[in-house]
Scaffold this motif. Structure first.
Motif, short mmCIF file in Angstrom:
data_model
loop_
_atom_site.label_atom_id
_atom_site.label_comp_id
_atom_site.label_asym_id
_atom_site.label_seq_id
_atom_site.Cartn_x
_atom_site.Cartn_y
_atom_site.Cartn_z
N UNK A 170 9.82 -11.62 -2.24
CA UNK A 170 8.97 -12.34 -3.17
C UNK A 170 7.54 -11.91 -2.95
N UNK A 171 6.84 -11.57 -4.00
CA UNK A 171 5.44 -11.18 -3.83
C UNK A 171 4.80 -10.79 -5.14
N UNK A 172 3.49 -10.50 -5.09
CA UNK A 172 2.79 -10.04 -6.28
C UNK A 172 3.15 -8.60 -6.61
N UNK A 173 2.40 -7.96 -7.49
CA UNK A 173 2.87 -6.69 -8.09
C UNK A 173 3.38 -5.65 -7.10
N UNK A 174 2.75 -5.53 -5.93
CA UNK A 174 3.18 -4.47 -5.02
C UNK A 174 4.58 -4.71 -4.47
N UNK A 175 5.10 -5.94 -4.61
CA UNK A 175 6.46 -6.22 -4.15
C UNK A 175 7.50 -5.47 -4.98
N UNK A 176 7.06 -4.87 -6.09
CA UNK A 176 8.00 -4.06 -6.87
C UNK A 176 8.46 -2.85 -6.04
N UNK A 177 7.71 -2.53 -4.97
CA UNK A 177 8.09 -1.42 -4.09
C UNK A 177 8.81 -1.89 -2.83
N UNK A 178 9.24 -3.13 -2.81
CA UNK A 178 9.92 -3.67 -1.62
C UNK A 178 11.17 -2.84 -1.34
N UNK A 179 11.43 -2.53 -0.05
CA UNK A 179 12.59 -1.70 0.28
C UNK A 179 13.88 -2.50 0.27
N UNK A 180 14.27 -2.97 -0.91
CA UNK A 180 15.49 -3.79 -1.02
C UNK A 180 16.67 -2.87 -1.36
#
Ligand code: ADP
Ligand code: ZN
Ligand code: ZN
Length: 686
Positions: A273-283
């Protein structure tokens, strides 16, 4: 084998990847390596492995020192796509997906290892053994003695640095029929717009979809606007899913960020969960992406690459075969047109939206309408939105007409009275409030326009409730915003005053009055999104008022009461607004009926900027056809001492126009005659 490495350089003048011999340690796509580059050594990312190089092998040098954490291969590919999509460079895009620097924190951990029966132990030793397993802490010397007797094992163990959070209380609810319909549509996969007013139960749909993704063994990314302004959404995910939620945002400490990233990478946490940079989370195994408040401008990144997290999220979801939900009470026309729509039509508690009254301010001098004054005096808790900070807008000399302007930006300086300064809102330049005109010596200095600081002073004087001001000037430190919101939330009476920050997702049930001052301030922006922004701002503020049993109402002060954006917001008519807005945009060929790319050339001198902008415009025109229109070059106001010119590309052949722009800018950036010019490309400008 050789490794193709993209060195992490920020210049546009060189483009990789470059070939290197493999280092000693094993590498794969995404490994972060150290490479000799010219006379320096740089970090670089392995973007490909190949059998042979076109460079003769004796000329190749070896990469070295592989970092322990690498980038997941899918994020390398996403970054390379992003570099092209936003006319940036692979290195700049890759720097956004790099693992955070840091290492695990370890503590010495003790556990029982042997049989204690028959051992002679003191009471203290028995108590010690009873508390195990656990961190050794201050008992280490005593534990070491037990270790020597084979009764205890001691070793290092990773210890998580968890971000501070406050999970909300979770509630079990039975879904409404509309929520059920939405959830089953989401279950079928694909991308969806979830349109529902505040309080209609959108978050509950996200939570259910999320639980189902986890059950299928999939990971989830939830994008939210700035965390400080929307702590409640984060809290609800944590309340429902606990430690499997990893929080990623800029206010985390280095250690926290590192641990959260690692937990996701290793699958110990499955929801980012996070703001825009969380789109790069290593999920890994991404199954669902949620974009909450999809209309929010914070999803657009202002650095290079100027990515839009919503667009990147859609691409990432597409590549992973993941489901996407974009939710909002005021969706963007683009989303409305491109995604199938799921609707939650009323508040879960069946409470109606507050009535909105538009107050015509034409011919009025005072910043507050008499009805606004009366309503504020009567309300216990209210929110007032004025999208302009400072005391007054600008200063002029009454005698000669001089306007006080920023020396490096060609914009008017704004008065901040408490500081005794006039300040530039673009570069931060400050000077003392003038007591006389520097041009003619006159002592008559006029103040024009009204900002939050002045309204605060005025309201604090006339009302007997405390006034809490929330804007970029009062939101200094990272904790200031949540603290101020909590103080307002817990105060028995009060007024929250501020810029658009006050219209974001808070839920204050006891707010009965919402006021928008100068609703046209956003409407006057020379920008095709002015209508959309104004509608969203007014409608979002209306969503803040009357969430409790006492109900509420909203007053909107405006000098353009007939503007479609304001009329539609007053009627809570998102559908009508979007329909009209789409018609207008179709006629003007604006997004979503065409795509825009904005190129800004800047330098300290005017001539090279003029030349660069002309060169870029010409090159793009030469490389594109009739589907692409070039607007400009047009001069922009000077910013931070730099002359600027922009070229706008309007196209119905997005990919071709982006390619042509990228090529034109790259060529101009390499031109020695233009070496002082900086180029900034904005695809899908906000
Ligand atoms: P939104 O995200 O659209 O603002 P929420 O999901 O936050 O709406 O829902 C608003 C409130 O209603 C929350 O307190 C939530 O717990 C509650 N709620 C949501 N769905 C239901 C439901 N089906 N039954 C009862 N309460 C619900
Ligand atoms: Zn003067
Ligand atoms: Zn300035």
């Amino acid at each position: 084998m050789i490794a193709r490495v993209e060195p992490l350089l920020t210049t546009r003048k060189l483009s990789g990847p470059f070939d290197y011999l493999l280092p000693e340690q094993p590498v794969r796509v995404g490994s972060v390596v150290r490479v000799p580059f010219g006379r320096q050594a740089l970090d670089g990312v392995v973007v490909d492995l190949a059998d042979r190089s076109e460079v003769p092998v004796e000329k190749l040098v070896r990469a070295s020192a592989v970092r322990e954490d690498g980038v997941p291969a899918e994020l390398v590919r996403l970054a390379l796509w992003m570099a092209a999509e936003y006319c940036s460079t692979p290195a700049r895009a890759l720097s956004l997906v790099l693992p955070p620097r840091g290492r695990e924190r370890t503590v010495l951990w003790a556990a029982r290892s042997g049989e204690v029966d028959g051992e002679r132990l003191t009471d203290r030793q028995r108590a010690l053994l009873d508390r195990l397993p656990g961190p050794a802490g201050d008992d280490l010397p005593a534990l070491r003695r037990l270790e020597a007797r084979g009764l205890v094992a001691i070793g290092p163990r990773a210890r998580r640095r968890a971000p501070r959070t406050d999970p909300a209380a979770d509630r079990e609810v039975t879904l409404t029929a509309e929520q059920e319909t939405a959830l089953s549509a989401v279950r079928a996969g694909g991308s969806h717009l979830l349109h529902g007013i505040t309080g209609s139960g959108k978050t509950e749909v996200y939570l259910r979809a999320c639980a189902e993704a986890l059950e299928r063994g999939k990971g989830v990314i939830v994008l939210v606007p700035e965390i400080a302004l929307t702590p409640q959404t984060v809290g609800r995910f944590q309340a429902r899913f606990g430690d499997t939620v990893a929080l990623l945002h800029s206010a985390l400490g280095e250690g926290e960020r590192y641990d959260e990233w690692r937990r996701l990478r290793e699958g110990r946490a499955r929801i980012a969960v996070g703001p825009r940079s969380a789109v790069f989370a290593p999920v890994p195994d991404l199954g669902l992406v949620v974009i909450d408040e999809e209309h929010d401008a914070s999803f657009k990144h202002e650095g290079d690459p100027r990515y839009d997290a919503r667009h990147v999220a859609a691409e990432r979801a597409r590549r992973a075969g993941a489901t996407l939900i974009a939710g909002s009470a005021t969706p963007r026309p683009e989303t409305w047109r491109s995604l199938p729509r799921l609707t939650l039509s009323s508040r879960v508690d069946a409470r109606p939206l507050p009535p909105v009254r538009v107050l015509d301010m034409r011919g009025t001098q005072s910043p507050l309408h008499p009805l606004t004054r009366r309503a504020l005096a009567a309300a216990r808790k209210s929110i007032v939105l004025l999208n302009r900070r400072g005391w007054s807008n600008f200063l002029t000399c009454r005698t000669c007409g001089k306007v006080w302007e920023c020396p490096s930006c060609d914009v008017a300086l704004v008065l901040h009275r408490a500081e005794g300064a006039i300040a530039c809102h673009h570069c931060g330049h400050r000077e003392r409030v003038p007591d006389r005109c520097g041009a003619c010596g006159s002592l008559a200095v006029a103040r024009h326009g009204v900002g939050t600081e002045r309204i605060e002073a005025e309201l604090a004087e006339t009302l007997d409730v405390p006034v809490f001001r929330l804007d970029a000037d009062t939101a200094g430190t990272k904790d200031a915003v949540p603290e101020l919101l909590t103080r307002f939330h817990t105060a028995p009476a009060g007024l929250l005053l501020g810029t658009q920050m006050v219209a974001k997702g808070h839920d204050f049930p006891d707010v009965t009055l919402g006021v928008v001052l100068d609703a046209d301030s956003t409407l006057r922006f020379p920008d095709f999104r002015a209508e959309e922004r104004t509608f969203a701002l007014v409608a979002q503020l209306a969503g803040r008022a009357g969430r409790g049993p006492e109900g509420g109402r909203v007053l909107v002060q405006t000098a353009s009461p007939d503007a479609p954006a304001i009329e539609a917001a007053a009627e809570h008519d998102a559908e009508g607004f979007v329909a009209g807005e789409l018609e207008r945009r179709r006629a003007l060929r604006y997004p979503p009926f065409a795509d825009l790319v904005r190129i800004v050339c800047s330098a300290s001198a005017a001539e090279p900027v003029r030349a660069a902008a002309a060169r870029v415009a010409e090159a793009i025109a030469g490389a594109t056809g009739e589907a692409t229109e070039i607007l400009g070059p047009a001069p922009l106001f000077r910013l931070r001492g730099r002359e600027r010119r922009q070229v706008v590309v309007k196209t119905t052949e997005r990919a071709a126009a982006i390619r042509a722009t990228g090529a034109a800018v790259e060529r101009a950036a390499r031109d020695r005659g233009l070496r002082d010019v900086a180029f900034s490309v904005d695809v899908d400008p906000q």
